[in-house]
Design a protein around this motif. Structure first.
Motif, mmCIF file in Angstrom:
data_model
loop_
_atom_site.group_PDB
_atom_site.id
_atom_site.type_symbol
_atom_site.label_atom_id
_atom_site.label_comp_id
_atom_site.label_asym_id
_atom_site.label_seq_id
_atom_site.Cartn_x
_atom_site.Cartn_y
_atom_site.Cartn_z
ATOM 1 N N ALA A 100 0.828 -1.208 0.000
ATOM 2 C CA ALA A 100 0.000 0.000 0.000
ATOM 3 C C ALA A 100 0.859 1.254 0.000
ATOM 4 O O ALA A 100 0.596 2.205 -0.752
ATOM 5 N N LEU A 101 1.905 1.288 0.824
ATOM 6 C CA LEU A 101 2.755 2.473 0.902
ATOM 7 C C LEU A 101 3.514 2.712 -0.398
ATOM 8 O O LEU A 101 3.722 3.868 -0.803
ATOM 9 N N VAL A 102 3.917 1.629 -1.050
ATOM 10 C CA VAL A 102 4.582 1.782 -2.352
ATOM 11 C C VAL A 102 3.637 2.448 -3.352
ATOM 12 O O VAL A 102 4.003 3.399 -4.059
ATOM 13 N N LEU A 103 2.396 1.971 -3.405
ATOM 14 C CA LEU A 103 1.422 2.541 -4.334
ATOM 15 C C LEU A 103 1.071 3.976 -3.958
ATOM 16 O O LEU A 103 0.936 4.846 -4.829
ATOM 17 N N LEU A 104 0.930 4.247 -2.669
ATOM 18 C CA LEU A 104 0.560 5.590 -2.218
ATOM 19 C C LEU A 104 1.653 6.607 -2.490
ATOM 20 O O LEU A 104 1.387 7.799 -2.652
ATOM 21 N N ASN A 105 2.890 6.149 -2.515
ATOM 22 C CA ASN A 105 4.010 7.048 -2.800
ATOM 23 C C ASN A 105 4.269 7.220 -4.294
ATOM 24 O O ASN A 105 5.067 8.070 -4.688
ATOM 25 N N SER A 106 3.590 6.409 -5.103
ATOM 26 C CA SER A 106 3.813 6.500 -6.548
ATOM 27 C C SER A 106 2.672 7.203 -7.273
ATOM 28 O O SER A 106 2.814 7.572 -8.443
ATOM 29 N N LEU A 107 1.547 7.387 -6.605
ATOM 30 C CA LEU A 107 0.390 8.006 -7.247
ATOM 31 C C LEU A 107 -0.448 8.708 -6.187
ATOM 32 O O LEU A 107 -0.569 8.221 -5.064
ATOM 33 N N ASP A 108 -1.020 9.853 -6.564
ATOM 34 C CA ASP A 108 -1.896 10.575 -5.645
ATOM 35 C C ASP A 108 -3.298 9.960 -5.692
ATOM 36 O O ASP A 108 -3.980 10.022 -6.721
ATOM 37 N N TYR A 109 -3.697 9.365 -4.583
ATOM 38 C CA TYR A 109 -5.045 8.810 -4.464
ATOM 39 C C TYR A 109 -5.924 9.788 -3.702
ATOM 40 O O TYR A 109 -5.444 10.524 -2.824
ATOM 41 N N ASP A 110 -7.214 9.769 -4.014
ATOM 42 C CA ASP A 110 -8.168 10.618 -3.301
ATOM 43 C C ASP A 110 -8.810 9.882 -2.132
ATOM 44 O O ASP A 110 -9.232 10.499 -1.164
ATOM 45 N N LEU A 111 -8.862 8.557 -2.227
ATOM 46 C CA LEU A 111 -9.574 7.770 -1.230
ATOM 47 C C LEU A 111 -8.875 6.425 -1.061
ATOM 48 O O LEU A 111 -8.482 5.794 -2.042
ATOM 49 N N VAL A 112 -8.710 5.994 0.188
ATOM 50 C CA VAL A 112 -8.091 4.702 0.484
ATOM 51 C C VAL A 112 -9.033 3.907 1.378
ATOM 52 O O VAL A 112 -9.485 4.406 2.414
ATOM 53 N N PHE A 113 -9.318 2.670 0.957
ATOM 54 C CA PHE A 113 -10.124 1.758 1.760
ATOM 55 C C PHE A 113 -9.164 0.809 2.471
ATOM 56 O O PHE A 113 -8.486 0.000 1.832
ATOM 57 N N LEU A 114 -9.114 0.899 3.793
ATOM 58 C CA LEU A 114 -8.097 0.203 4.573
ATOM 59 C C LEU A 114 -8.686 -0.865 5.478
ATOM 60 O O LEU A 114 -9.542 -0.578 6.332
ATOM 61 N N ASP A 115 -8.227 -2.092 5.303
ATOM 62 C CA ASP A 115 -8.487 -3.113 6.319
ATOM 63 C C ASP A 115 -7.579 -2.797 7.505
ATOM 64 O O ASP A 115 -6.567 -2.097 7.370
ATOM 65 N N ILE A 116 -7.905 -3.281 8.682
ATOM 66 C CA ILE A 116 -7.091 -2.958 9.863
ATOM 67 C C ILE A 116 -6.109 -4.076 10.189
ATOM 68 O O ILE A 116 -4.904 -3.842 10.310
ATOM 69 N N ARG A 117 -6.594 -5.277 10.325
ATOM 70 C CA ARG A 117 -5.717 -6.377 10.737
ATOM 71 C C ARG A 117 -5.177 -7.107 9.507
ATOM 72 O O ARG A 117 -5.904 -7.832 8.841
ATOM 73 N N MET A 118 -3.898 -6.858 9.228
ATOM 74 C CA MET A 118 -3.224 -7.467 8.083
ATOM 75 C C MET A 118 -1.826 -7.887 8.513
ATOM 76 O O MET A 118 -1.282 -7.364 9.492
ATOM 77 N N PRO A 119 -1.202 -8.826 7.793
ATOM 78 C CA PRO A 119 0.195 -9.165 8.096
ATOM 79 C C PRO A 119 1.089 -7.947 7.906
ATOM 80 O O PRO A 119 0.888 -7.139 7.008
ATOM 81 N N GLY A 120 2.067 -7.797 8.772
ATOM 82 C CA GLY A 120 2.953 -6.642 8.677
ATOM 83 C C GLY A 120 2.283 -5.405 9.237
ATOM 84 O O GLY A 120 1.707 -5.425 10.331
ATOM 85 N N LEU A 121 2.329 -4.310 8.488
ATOM 86 C CA LEU A 121 1.721 -3.067 8.949
ATOM 87 C C LEU A 121 0.208 -3.194 9.038
ATOM 88 O O LEU A 121 -0.434 -3.750 8.144
ATOM 89 N N SER A 122 -0.358 -2.665 10.098
ATOM 90 C CA SER A 122 -1.815 -2.656 10.225
ATOM 91 C C SER A 122 -2.374 -1.435 9.493
ATOM 92 O O SER A 122 -1.644 -0.498 9.143
#
Length: 263
Positions: free
Chosen positions: A39-61
């Motif tokens: 997610a962070l790779v994609l967020l740093n490569s393109l400007d998004y207006d909206l992010v839908f985030l799950d909370i409990r995931m492997p690695g970063l929450s």
């Protein structure tokens, strides 16, 4: 059309959300991530207006990702999509636009998207006092100064969703309620819980010894311990809970509050 990113480690959940977003039709899904690092790779490569985030995931929450989004020059609006309702208060502390508990339908998702897009130009800093950003604030102020009924209705218990169960919270256990972006946060002893009622709705339910001291706060007068003037000449309430919570009182409600407390 606003660009959206879906972040969820479960493929069926991503597919279902993409399908519902196609029904809503307000945003274009241009990216998917299976974990926080992607997610962070994609967020740093393109400007998004909206992010839908799950909370409990492997690695970063999802909460950790939202924390890092605050440092981005173009900070997208965040809607949490999770099976766990117990992180809602933390999510709204990070200035989330909404918090959806799975399963949800297209109608609920549409309301969340519209709320996020409508607030996109006025992104509040996390933790900032929402003195003028609460929905229907002006109407709330007008209602707060109306005379109360001589004989208030009996106390209504407030339903709270927690760990997949519906708990009924008695009004006497509520220290105060505060506005939280379309929801309300209840301070109960040593914990906070989120409810789907607006502060106006809670005010109508919790009459009697509850008083609207601010457009963003409804307090249980039985828990008021001290009235402390602040450096601006306004009032701050110190509540009689273990944390000695402090609640701001607006100037227009200070006189009526003193009358209600007999001081």
């Amino acid at each position: 059309m606003p660009r959206a990113l879906i972040v969820d480690d479960e493929a069926p959940a991503r597919e279902e959300l993409r399908y519902l977003l196609e029904e809503v039709g307000r945003v274009q899904v241009v990216g998917e991530a299976t974990n926080g690092e992607e997610a962070l790779v994609l967020l740093n490569s393109l400007d998004y207006d909206l992010v839908f985030l799950d909370i409990r995931m492997p690695g970063l929450s999802g909460l950790e990702i939202a924390e890092q989004l605050r440092e981005m020059p173009h900070r997208p609006q965040v809607i949490f999509t999770t099976a766990y309702p117990d992180h809602a208060v933390e999510a709204f502390d990070l200035a989330a636009a909404d918090y959806l508990v799975k399963p949800f339908d297209a109608e609920r998702l549409q309301r969340a998207v519209e709320r996020a897009l409508s607030s996109g130009g006025e992104r509040a800093e996390p933790g900032a006092r929402r003195d003028d950003g609460v929905p229907a604030a002006a109407d709330a102020e007008r209602q707060a100064v109306r005379p109360r009924a001589a004989e208030p209705e009996p106390l209504v218990r407030i339903p709270v969703q927690k760990d997949g169960r519906t708990m009924l919270v008695d009004g006497d256990s509520i220290v105060y309620a505060s506005a939280a972006r379309g929801y309300s946060s209840l301070k109960l002893g040593d914990e906070r819980v989120l409810v789907s009622f607006s502060l106006n709705e809670l005010e109508r339910r919790l009459q009697g010894h509850f008083f609207r001291v601010h457009r963003s706060y409804l307090v249980n007068l039985r828990y008021v311990r001290e009235l402390v003037p602040d450096f601006r000449g306004a009032l701050v309430l110190v509540m009689n809970d273990r944390q000695r919570s402090r609640v701001e009182v607006s100037r227009r409600h200070a006189r009526e509050l003193r009358r209600r407390l007999g001081v």
